[in-house]
Structure formats: structure tokens, C-alpha cells
Design an enzyme around this catalytic site. Sequence first.
Site, PDB file in Angstrom:
ATOM      1  N   ASP A  22       0.812  -1.212   0.000  1.00  0.00           N
ATOM      2  CA  ASP A  22       0.000   0.000   0.000  1.00  0.00           C
ATOM      3  C   ASP A  22       0.850   1.270   0.000  1.00  0.00           C
ATOM      4  O   ASP A  22       0.635   2.180  -0.781  1.00  0.00           O
ATOM      5  CB  ASP A  22      -0.980   0.010   1.194  1.00  0.00           C
ATOM      6  CG  ASP A  22      -0.298  -0.274   2.532  1.00  0.00           C
ATOM      7  OD1 ASP A  22       0.926  -0.521   2.559  1.00  0.00           O
ATOM      8  OD2 ASP A  22      -0.999  -0.259   3.559  1.00  0.00           O
ATOM      9  N   ASP A  33       7.307   3.936   3.311  1.00  0.00           N
ATOM     10  CA  ASP A  33       7.630   5.114   4.119  1.00  0.00           C
ATOM     11  C   ASP A  33       9.145   5.133   4.357  1.00  0.00           C
ATOM     12  O   ASP A  33       9.891   5.639   3.517  1.00  0.00           O
ATOM     13  CB  ASP A  33       6.817   5.017   5.414  1.00  0.00           C
ATOM     14  CG  ASP A  33       7.004   6.193   6.342  1.00  0.00           C
ATOM     15  OD1 ASP A  33       7.554   7.210   5.905  1.00  0.00           O
ATOM     16  OD2 ASP A  33       6.601   6.096   7.518  1.00  0.00           O
TER      17      ASP A  33
HETATM   18  P1  IMP Z   1       8.030   1.448   6.204  1.00  0.00           P
HETATM   19  O1  IMP Z   1       8.493   0.111   6.681  1.00  0.00           O
HETATM   20  O2  IMP Z   1       8.535   2.556   7.085  1.00  0.00           O
HETATM   21  O3  IMP Z   1       8.328   1.702   4.755  1.00  0.00           O
HETATM   22  O4  IMP Z   1       6.475   1.513   6.440  1.00  0.00           O
HETATM   23  C1  IMP Z   1       5.585   0.827   5.684  1.00  0.00           C
HETATM   24  C2  IMP Z   1       4.367   0.453   6.476  1.00  0.00           C
HETATM   25  O5  IMP Z   1       4.007   1.457   7.422  1.00  0.00           O
HETATM   26  C3  IMP Z   1       3.190   0.324   5.554  1.00  0.00           C
HETATM   27  O6  IMP Z   1       3.032  -1.028   5.175  1.00  0.00           O
HETATM   28  C4  IMP Z   1       2.032   0.818   6.373  1.00  0.00           C
HETATM   29  O7  IMP Z   1       1.476  -0.266   7.073  1.00  0.00           O
HETATM   30  C5  IMP Z   1       2.650   1.759   7.390  1.00  0.00           C
HETATM   31  N1  IMP Z   1       2.472   3.187   7.024  1.00  0.00           N
HETATM   32  C6  IMP Z   1       3.435   4.069   6.701  1.00  0.00           C
HETATM   33  N2  IMP Z   1       2.921   5.277   6.444  1.00  0.00           N
HETATM   34  C7  IMP Z   1       1.598   5.163   6.587  1.00  0.00           C
HETATM   35  C8  IMP Z   1       0.485   6.087   6.428  1.00  0.00           C
HETATM   36  O8  IMP Z   1       0.626   7.279   6.093  1.00  0.00           O
HETATM   37  N3  IMP Z   1      -0.748   5.574   6.663  1.00  0.00           N
HETATM   38  C9  IMP Z   1      -0.967   4.278   7.029  1.00  0.00           C
HETATM   39  N4  IMP Z   1       0.017   3.390   7.171  1.00  0.00           N
HETATM   40  C10 IMP Z   1       1.292   3.827   6.968  1.00  0.00           C
HETATM   41 MG    MG Z   2       1.374  -2.144   5.562  1.00  0.00          MG
END
Ligand code: IMP
Ligand code: MG
Length: 178
Positions: free
Chosen positions: A102, A105
Amino acid sequence: MGRIGKVLFSEKQIREKVEGLGKQVSERFSGKVTEASPLLCICILKGALVFTADIMRRIKLPVELDFIRLSSYKSGTETGKVDLLMDLKSDVEGRDILVLEDIIDTGATLAYLKEFLQKRKAASITFCVLVDKTPRRKKELKIDFTGFRLEKDEFIVGYGLDYAEWGRNLPYIGVLER
Ligand code: IMP
Ligand code: MG
């Protein structure tokens, strides 16, 4: 319960974007995947569920579907730590894989999954992400297909994305009002 401050991507915008992504993926793998070796789509639960359901129907090639559940920690000291909450059922060795996510980040979740799939000897790993939130990226990672780019560090919900489980069923994506 949460509230939406403003709608960022409307239902129509998302539909059109997903249709385009499905087309690009179909073109990329056309001739490479066959009935005998379908494209293995991996949906990262829970957030990518809605995106997966929609894009799958836009991929005009033989596909298989599997799920994995990962959780990344956002608290200061544990940044970058990812836990495997539910494993795949498929054997990924020698498979062409399309990871459906989805939102990216920091990049920790996809970096973890990439290593995980490489260790299990996937033949190829392709990332398709609906939203790329760029400001907090820590892990450099090549995303093959990106829907929307979010240049601001905003927390968004809807279309599968949640805030403490709230908002997954909204048909659009909006910024959470805090
Ligand atoms: P990462 O591991 O920091 O790249 O984060 C990815 C995960 O964080 C995604 O799979 C989402 O579950 C969650 N996430 C990051 N940003 C958001 C947001 O703005 N809304 C909802 N979920 C988020
Ligand atoms: Mg997720």
C-alpha cells in the site's frame, strides 16, 4: 476514531491509477510468465488488501496469490525493525514475484521482504507500491511501479490504509486529521 482532514486521492483517481499500474505490470511480464509458471503476487497484509484485490483484476496474465503479514516499528529506538507475523504458504524458489504494498515510508518493510525473498531464492522480485511517501526514506530501494508520490510527511488513511485499524474501508485516500 479518526477523521479525514482532506481527500488526497479520490476513488476515481485511484481507480484510474490502479488500472494504469495493472497495464504496466502486464506489459512488463508479458511473454515471461505462463500458465505453467504464473506470476506470484504477494500481498502485504493488512494494508495492501484492497489494492491487491483491485490490481489483480487488471493484470491480464496468469497469476497466483499469497499473503504475508509484516509489522514495522516506528518508535525511535526500534526504527527499522520488522517482525514476521504471518509467513507465506508458497515456495518462492525460482518464482517471479510481484510484491504489492500500500505505502512505502522508511523502506524498512520492503527492504526486509527483499532480503527474505532473496534468501529463499526467488528468481525475480518486482515492487509495485500504490503510494511512495518519500520524506522519511531510510533504505534506498528500487520501486519498479509507483502509483502516487507523497512529498509531505503526512499520515494517510483509506483504501486499505489504517490509523489504529480505522479507515481501511474508505473508498478514497485522505489525510488523517490529528
Ligand atoms: P516502512 O516500513 O517505514 O516503509 O512503512 C511501511 C508500512 O508502514 C506500511 O506497510 C504501512 O502499514 C505503514 N504506514 C506508513 N505510512 C503510513 C500512512 O501514512 N498511513 C498508514 N500506514 C502507513
Ligand atoms: Mg502495511
